[in-house]
Design a protein around this motif. Structure first.
Motif, PDB file in Angstrom:
ATOM      1  N   ASN A 144       1.204  -0.977  -0.712  1.00  0.00           N
ATOM      2  CA  ASN A 144       0.323   0.254   0.287  1.00  0.00           C
ATOM      3  C   ASN A 144       0.269   1.567   0.071  1.00  0.00           C
ATOM      4  OD1 ASN A 144      -2.566  -1.218  -0.287  1.00  0.00           O
ATOM      5  ND2 ASN A 144      -2.043  -1.529   2.034  1.00  0.00           N
ATOM      6  N   GLN A 145       0.586   2.465  -1.074  1.00  0.00           N
ATOM      7  CA  GLN A 145       1.652   3.163  -1.162  1.00  0.00           C
ATOM      8  C   GLN A 145       1.120   4.532  -0.831  1.00  0.00           C
ATOM      9  OE1 GLN A 145       4.998   4.143  -3.974  1.00  0.00           O
ATOM     10  NE2 GLN A 145       3.739   5.283  -5.466  1.00  0.00           N
ATOM     11  N   THR A 146       1.654   5.488  -0.528  1.00  0.00           N
ATOM     12  CA  THR A 146       0.077   6.630  -0.099  1.00  0.00           C
ATOM     13  C   THR A 146       1.330   7.901  -1.012  1.00  0.00           C
ATOM     14  OG1 THR A 146       1.402   7.175   1.607  1.00  0.00           O
ATOM     15  CG2 THR A 146       0.365   5.552   2.069  1.00  0.00           C
ATOM     16  N   ILE A 147       2.243   8.327  -0.802  1.00  0.00           N
ATOM     17  CA  ILE A 147       2.083   8.734  -2.286  1.00  0.00           C
ATOM     18  C   ILE A 147       3.538   8.762  -2.860  1.00  0.00           C
ATOM     19  CG2 ILE A 147       2.606  10.761  -0.011  1.00  0.00           C
ATOM     20  CD1 ILE A 147       5.763  10.193   0.765  1.00  0.00           C
ATOM     21  N   GLY A 148       3.822   9.615  -4.151  1.00  0.00           N
ATOM     22  CA  GLY A 148       4.742   9.176  -4.710  1.00  0.00           C
ATOM     23  C   GLY A 148       4.456   8.522  -6.509  1.00  0.00           C
ATOM     24  N   ASN A 149       4.886   8.315  -6.964  1.00  0.00           N
ATOM     25  CA  ASN A 149       4.195   6.888  -8.296  1.00  0.00           C
ATOM     26  C   ASN A 149       4.261   5.909  -8.765  1.00  0.00           C
ATOM     27  OD1 ASN A 149       4.816   9.778  -9.914  1.00  0.00           O
ATOM     28  ND2 ASN A 149       7.351   9.420  -9.854  1.00  0.00           N
ATOM     29  N   ASP A 150       3.174   5.657  -9.163  1.00  0.00           N
ATOM     30  CA  ASP A 150       2.841   3.832  -8.792  1.00  0.00           C
ATOM     31  C   ASP A 150       3.838   3.446  -9.398  1.00  0.00           C
ATOM     32  OD1 ASP A 150       1.165   1.858  -9.047  1.00  0.00           O
ATOM     33  OD2 ASP A 150      -0.706   2.871 -10.155  1.00  0.00           O
ATOM     34  N   TYR A 151       3.887   2.795  -8.049  1.00  0.00           N
ATOM     35  CA  TYR A 151       5.109   1.085  -8.352  1.00  0.00           C
ATOM     36  C   TYR A 151       4.634   0.716  -9.175  1.00  0.00           C
ATOM     37  CZ  TYR A 151       3.182  -1.240  -5.543  1.00  0.00           C
ATOM     38  OH  TYR A 151       2.112  -2.180  -4.377  1.00  0.00           O
ATOM     39  N   GLU A 152       3.463  -0.013  -9.842  1.00  0.00           N
ATOM     40  CA  GLU A 152       3.708  -1.083 -10.654  1.00  0.00           C
ATOM     41  C   GLU A 152       3.334  -0.449 -11.900  1.00  0.00           C
ATOM     42  OE1 GLU A 152      -1.019  -2.156 -12.719  1.00  0.00           O
ATOM     43  OE2 GLU A 152      -1.049  -0.591 -10.788  1.00  0.00           O
ATOM     44  N   TYR A 153       3.711   0.577 -12.092  1.00  0.00           N
ATOM     45  CA  TYR A 153       4.693   0.764 -13.512  1.00  0.00           C
ATOM     46  C   TYR A 153       5.618   1.209 -13.920  1.00  0.00           C
ATOM     47  CZ  TYR A 153      -0.655   0.967 -14.389  1.00  0.00           C
ATOM     48  OH  TYR A 153      -1.788   0.592 -13.762  1.00  0.00           O
ATOM     49  N   LEU A 154       6.437   0.605 -12.505  1.00  0.00           N
ATOM     50  CA  LEU A 154       8.230   1.108 -12.663  1.00  0.00           C
ATOM     51  C   LEU A 154       8.930  -0.069 -14.144  1.00  0.00           C
ATOM     52  CD1 LEU A 154       9.576   2.127  -9.260  1.00  0.00           C
ATOM     53  CD2 LEU A 154       8.932   3.695 -11.194  1.00  0.00           C
ATOM     54  N   ASN A 155       9.944   0.746 -14.204  1.00  0.00           N
ATOM     55  CA  ASN A 155      10.689  -0.146 -14.979  1.00  0.00           C
ATOM     56  C   ASN A 155      12.449  -0.113 -13.881  1.00  0.00           C
ATOM     57  OD1 ASN A 155       9.244  -0.191 -17.313  1.00  0.00           O
ATOM     58  ND2 ASN A 155      10.008   2.094 -18.212  1.00  0.00           N
ATOM     59  N   SER A 156      12.173  -1.432 -13.965  1.00  0.00           N
ATOM     60  CA  SER A 156      13.284  -1.606 -13.002  1.00  0.00           C
ATOM     61  C   SER A 156      14.590  -2.868 -13.449  1.00  0.00           C
ATOM     62  CB  SER A 156      13.102  -3.229 -11.938  1.00  0.00           C
ATOM     63  OG  SER A 156      13.892  -3.169 -10.964  1.00  0.00           O
ATOM     64  N   ASN A 157      15.985  -2.424 -13.272  1.00  0.00           N
ATOM     65  CA  ASN A 157      17.181  -3.478 -13.511  1.00  0.00           C
ATOM     66  C   ASN A 157      17.171  -4.396 -13.262  1.00  0.00           C
ATOM     67  OD1 ASN A 157      17.233  -1.212 -15.987  1.00  0.00           O
ATOM     68  ND2 ASN A 157      18.514  -0.643 -14.581  1.00  0.00           N
ATOM     69  N   GLN A 158      16.444  -4.413 -12.502  1.00  0.00           N
ATOM     70  CA  GLN A 158      17.208  -6.132 -11.623  1.00  0.00           C
ATOM     71  C   GLN A 158      15.613  -6.609 -10.875  1.00  0.00           C
ATOM     72  OE1 GLN A 158      19.954  -6.249 -10.726  1.00  0.00           O
ATOM     73  NE2 GLN A 158      20.918  -4.394 -10.416  1.00  0.00           N
ATOM     74  N   LYS A 159      15.436  -8.162 -10.501  1.00  0.00           N
ATOM     75  CA  LYS A 159      14.273  -8.353 -10.889  1.00  0.00           C
ATOM     76  C   LYS A 159      14.122  -8.232  -9.212  1.00  0.00           C
ATOM     77  CE  LYS A 159      15.399 -12.943 -12.869  1.00  0.00           C
ATOM     78  NZ  LYS A 159      16.288 -14.672 -12.872  1.00  0.00           N
ATOM     79  N   ILE A 160      12.937  -8.155  -8.664  1.00  0.00           N
ATOM     80  CA  ILE A 160      11.595  -7.921  -7.608  1.00  0.00           C
ATOM     81  C   ILE A 160      11.679  -8.912  -7.284  1.00  0.00           C
ATOM     82  CG2 ILE A 160      10.492  -5.826  -6.357  1.00  0.00           C
ATOM     83  CD1 ILE A 160      11.107  -3.799  -8.614  1.00  0.00           C
ATOM     84  N   TYR A 161      11.250  -9.605  -6.006  1.00  0.00           N
ATOM     85  CA  TYR A 161      10.478  -9.994  -5.224  1.00  0.00           C
ATOM     86  C   TYR A 161       9.464 -10.086  -4.302  1.00  0.00           C
ATOM     87  CZ  TYR A 161      13.992 -13.309  -7.862  1.00  0.00           C
ATOM     88  OH  TYR A 161      14.290 -13.796  -8.893  1.00  0.00           O
ATOM     89  N   PRO A 162       8.764  -9.524  -4.647  1.00  0.00           N
ATOM     90  CA  PRO A 162       8.154  -9.204  -3.545  1.00  0.00           C
ATOM     91  C   PRO A 162       7.472  -9.698  -2.168  1.00  0.00           C
ATOM     92  CG  PRO A 162       7.156  -8.566  -6.095  1.00  0.00           C
ATOM     93  CD  PRO A 162       7.944  -9.771  -5.475  1.00  0.00           C
ATOM     94  N   ILE A 163       7.445  -9.298  -1.269  1.00  0.00           N
ATOM     95  CA  ILE A 163       6.700 -11.003  -0.231  1.00  0.00           C
ATOM     96  C   ILE A 163       5.929 -10.112   0.125  1.00  0.00           C
ATOM     97  CG2 ILE A 163       7.152 -11.925   2.097  1.00  0.00           C
ATOM     98  CD1 ILE A 163       9.274 -12.169  -1.084  1.00  0.00           C
ATOM     99  N   VAL A 164       4.747 -10.550   0.661  1.00  0.00           N
ATOM    100  CA  VAL A 164       3.703  -9.952   1.430  1.00  0.00           C
ATOM    101  C   VAL A 164       3.024  -9.737   2.540  1.00  0.00           C
ATOM    102  CG1 VAL A 164       0.538 -10.200   1.251  1.00  0.00           C
ATOM    103  CG2 VAL A 164       1.985 -10.346  -1.562  1.00  0.00           C
ATOM    104  N   PHE A 165       2.943  -9.011   3.230  1.00  0.00           N
ATOM    105  CA  PHE A 165       2.884  -8.766   4.822  1.00  0.00           C
ATOM    106  C   PHE A 165       0.924  -8.160   5.229  1.00  0.00           C
ATOM    107  CE2 PHE A 165       7.121  -9.403   4.526  1.00  0.00           C
ATOM    108  CZ  PHE A 165       7.068 -10.865   5.539  1.00  0.00           C
ATOM    109  N   GLY A 166       0.563  -8.554   5.500  1.00  0.00           N
ATOM    110  CA  GLY A 166      -0.893  -8.163   6.093  1.00  0.00           C
ATOM    111  C   GLY A 166      -2.513  -9.058   5.209  1.00  0.00           C
ATOM    112  N   ASP A 167      -2.670  -9.304   6.288  1.00  0.00           N
ATOM    113  CA  ASP A 167      -4.500  -9.560   5.095  1.00  0.00           C
ATOM    114  C   ASP A 167      -4.951  -9.732   3.695  1.00  0.00           C
ATOM    115  OD1 ASP A 167      -6.155 -11.501   5.986  1.00  0.00           O
ATOM    116  OD2 ASP A 167      -7.838 -10.093   7.194  1.00  0.00           O
TER     117      ASP A 167
END
Length: 632
Positions: free
Chosen positions: A114-137
């Motif tokens: 859950n992001q409250t400020i900044g650009n939407d991370y869903e559309y970011l271009n990353s040079n590195q692989k990202i492994y999101p770990i979900v915390f929360g219900d």
């Protein structure tokens, strides 16, 4: 041998050496340190997950592990406190990508998504692989919330002001609720609202009456429905400053020009101001009916009105241009003259950082199109402050373009150039909004239209702050000549209206103002007093801290966005109980490999200190041998 080594050191030959350096891939772990984590009761789980990754020997052998915590900013991970009031996921990811731009550095993101400020991370271009770990219900609960509330900052006493509220419902069942607005515990508006899975967005528009002068605080709330888990997003506070009278502005002009429409729109963007525009020959009212008179390109037909302004000491704003009669103005003894050379010139603008009359931020004045005025040197004989200086063909001068004068409680503004309509258009192109330009004109009009005697101490503070936010207050202090005084020592005393708890903070001098920040104040009503030490000068005010926490407005973790982020960067989404699967994937991924680099180093023989010790040792042995055989 000693002599040989000494001569060798004097020659100092360079010796080349090849070294092999192994560089392990970096494992960057981003940990969400915001208040939404303990709100979901995940603080212990997220700390345990980080500890499990950090202490794993197999991971340590393959990676250099670097941890970072983030809220609104990113910083090295020393400890987790979960007190950040905002979450900027995109900024954290971008920072890590820039830091390890030339390295292999997969990213593990521990967050609720859950992001409250900044650009939407869903559309970011990353040079590195990202492994999101979900915390929360991740279970979807029924939830009613106020997503946005729009209201004017100002209203007039006994007038109505509009309130627009956007309501949102998440759920599959049909539900009914009650929306209400309260003031001082009393209901001032209520309406029954029905929602369904398809009809899940409602807009409420109502008008409330301003009954009392000053800051008025309201609470908008929608009632809880059965099965709703999070009710903190059901309530929002807002405030309105009720003003007793409206500022009336008169624009008198000798010509029809686009600047007239721009001035009217900009001034009236603040609803507490009303503007009348008249050609000079058609004006049939009294000057005294207005708090400010704008004289646009005056000529000799303005004679009787300028005489009335001088007699009544009315505040006015003079704007000159190509059709201005400077011979007429120079004879009026207004405190400023211009040696008109009967030809026009284009004047650019640049902001005077030392302007002290009121606070005005840089909005890109030097990038605005030039204003047109008759060419000539300006002389100002009265005490004045220059807000904007002239630049001609990019050459900055010390000639005023926009200046303010004040004498015997009469306030005067002078703009030496026409073409403000181009400035407003350029401001819109720069910021996609007219707000910066309209605020600039509003600041100028607010100063010129005010009949209040200028205070040596001015304080700038908001009336409403969110809970646990940093409260920033600025102050402006001048000496008896109304020149900024950087020698003063200012202090603010903040008192809780209920508990009477007192907090004192000093001000720091930053550029041309005094500023202070106050943190960790609980929700409630507060009164403040700003004092100048050693002077009997004070300013008083009030503000309110609401219990609204933006990090507590979510009902569940945003696994959908985190999944999209993982897919976009060819990573994998995991849940908080899948640490073993994550470690297995990281260890098995052959794209995370150690790189070996050969570096050729050149070293001078003189840097080899042991050669010098050998020389000293040989000379010492020779001395002892000669001494032993009696050769010395």
């Amino acid at each position: 041998m000693s002599l040989f080594l000494l001569l060798l050191l004097l020659i100092n030959p360079a010796i080349k050496k090849i070294e092999l350096i192994n560089t392990k891939p970096v494992l960057a772990v981003l940990v969400d340190d915001s208040k939404s984590i303990p709100f979901f009761n995940e603080a212990k789980n997220i700390a345990a997950f980080w500890s499990e990754i950090k202490k794993d020997k197999s991971i340590q052998e393959k990676f250099d592990i670097n941890g970072f915590s983030f809220g609104s900013e990113i910083k090295p991970l020393d400890s987790l406190s979960f007190i950040e009031n905002e979450t900027n996921v995109s900024k954290a990811i971008i920072a890590v990508n820039e830091l390890y731009e030339d390295k292999i550095a997969p990213i593990i993101l521990l967050s609720d998504g859950n992001q409250t400020i900044g650009n939407d991370y869903e559309y970011l271009n990353s040079n590195q692989k990202i492994y999101p770990i979900v915390f929360g219900d991740t279970i979807q609960y029924k939830d009613l919330k106020i997503t946005q509330l729009n209201v004017n900052k100002y209203s007039y006493i006994k007038n109505k002001f509009p309130v627009e509220v956007f309501l949102n419902y998440e759920g599959k069942e049909n539900v009914s609720s009650q929306f209400s607005i309260y003031k001082e515990g009393k209901t001032v508006f209520t309406k029954k609202i029905d929602f369904s899975a398809t009809n899940n967005v409602k807009t409420i528009l109502t008008n409330l009456t301003s009954s009392k002068e000053g800051f008025q605080y309201y609470t908008a709330s929608i009632s809880k429905v059965e099965g709703e888990k999070n009710t903190k997003n059901n309530t929002k506070n807002f405030s309105v400053e009720v003003i007793d009278e409206q500022t009336k502005v008169l624009i008198l002009t000798s010509v029809l020009h686009p600047d007239l429409g721009v001035l009217k729109k900009s001034i009236e963007s603040n609803k507490q101001r009303d503007v009348d525009v008249f050609l000079i020959d058609k004006f049939n009212k009294q000057i005294n009916d207005y708090q400010l008179v704008v004289l646009y390109q005056p000529n000799n037909r303005f004679n009787k009105y300028i005489s009335a302004i001088k007699i009544n000491k009315s505040n006015y704003f003079l704007i000159s241009g190509a059709n201005t009669d400077w011979n007429f103005i120079n004879k009026q003894q207004l405190g400023f003259t211009k040696n008109d050379l009967n030809q026009t010139e284009n004047y650019g603008a640049f902001l005077n950082d030392s302007f002290l009359t009121f606070l005005q931020k840089e909005i890109g004045f030097n990038q605005f199109p030039p204003l047109k005025d008759q060419f000539g040197e300006v002389f100002i004989s009265k005490e004045h402050q220059t807000l904007l200086f002239q630049s001609i063909n990019g050459l900055e001068t010390q000639q005023p373009l926009l200046a303010t004068l004040e004498e015997n409680n009469q306030k005067v503004g002078v703009l030496f150039g026409e073409g403000l309509w181009r400035w407003r258009a350029a401001s819109f192109l720069n910021s996609n909004s007219f707000q910066d330009f309209d605020t600039f004109i509003g600041n100028l009009v607010q100063y010129l239209a005010s009949n209040k005697k200028r205070n040596r101490l001015e304080v700038n503070a908001e009336s409403l702050y969110a809970a646990n936010s940093t409260i920033q207050i600025s102050a402006f202090y001048t000496d008896k000549n109304y020149l900024f005084d950087a020698r003063a020592s200012l202090e603010i005393t903040v008192t809780n209206s209920v508990t009477k708890e007192v907090v004192k903070n000093p001000f720091s001098l930053i550029h041309n103002s005094y500023q202070t920040e106050i943190e960790n104040l609980n929700a409630g009503d507060y009164e403040y007093k700003v004092s100048v030490n050693g002077q009997n000068i004070h300013q008083y005010g009030k503000f309110k801290i609401t219990d609204y926490q933006i990090e507590e407005q979510f009902t569940n973790a945003n696994s959908i966005k985190l999944q999209k982020l993982a897919n976009k960067t060819t990573g994998t989404l995991y849940f908080k109980d899948e640490v073993a699967q994550l470690k297995e994937a990281l260890l098995a991924d052959t794209s995370f490999f150690t790189t070996q680099e050969s570096i050729e180093k050149e070293q001078n023989l003189i840097d080899w200190k042991w050669v010098l010790f050998i020389v000293i040792g040989l000379l010492s042995v020779e001395w002892f041998i000669r001494k032993y055989y009696g050769k010395i």
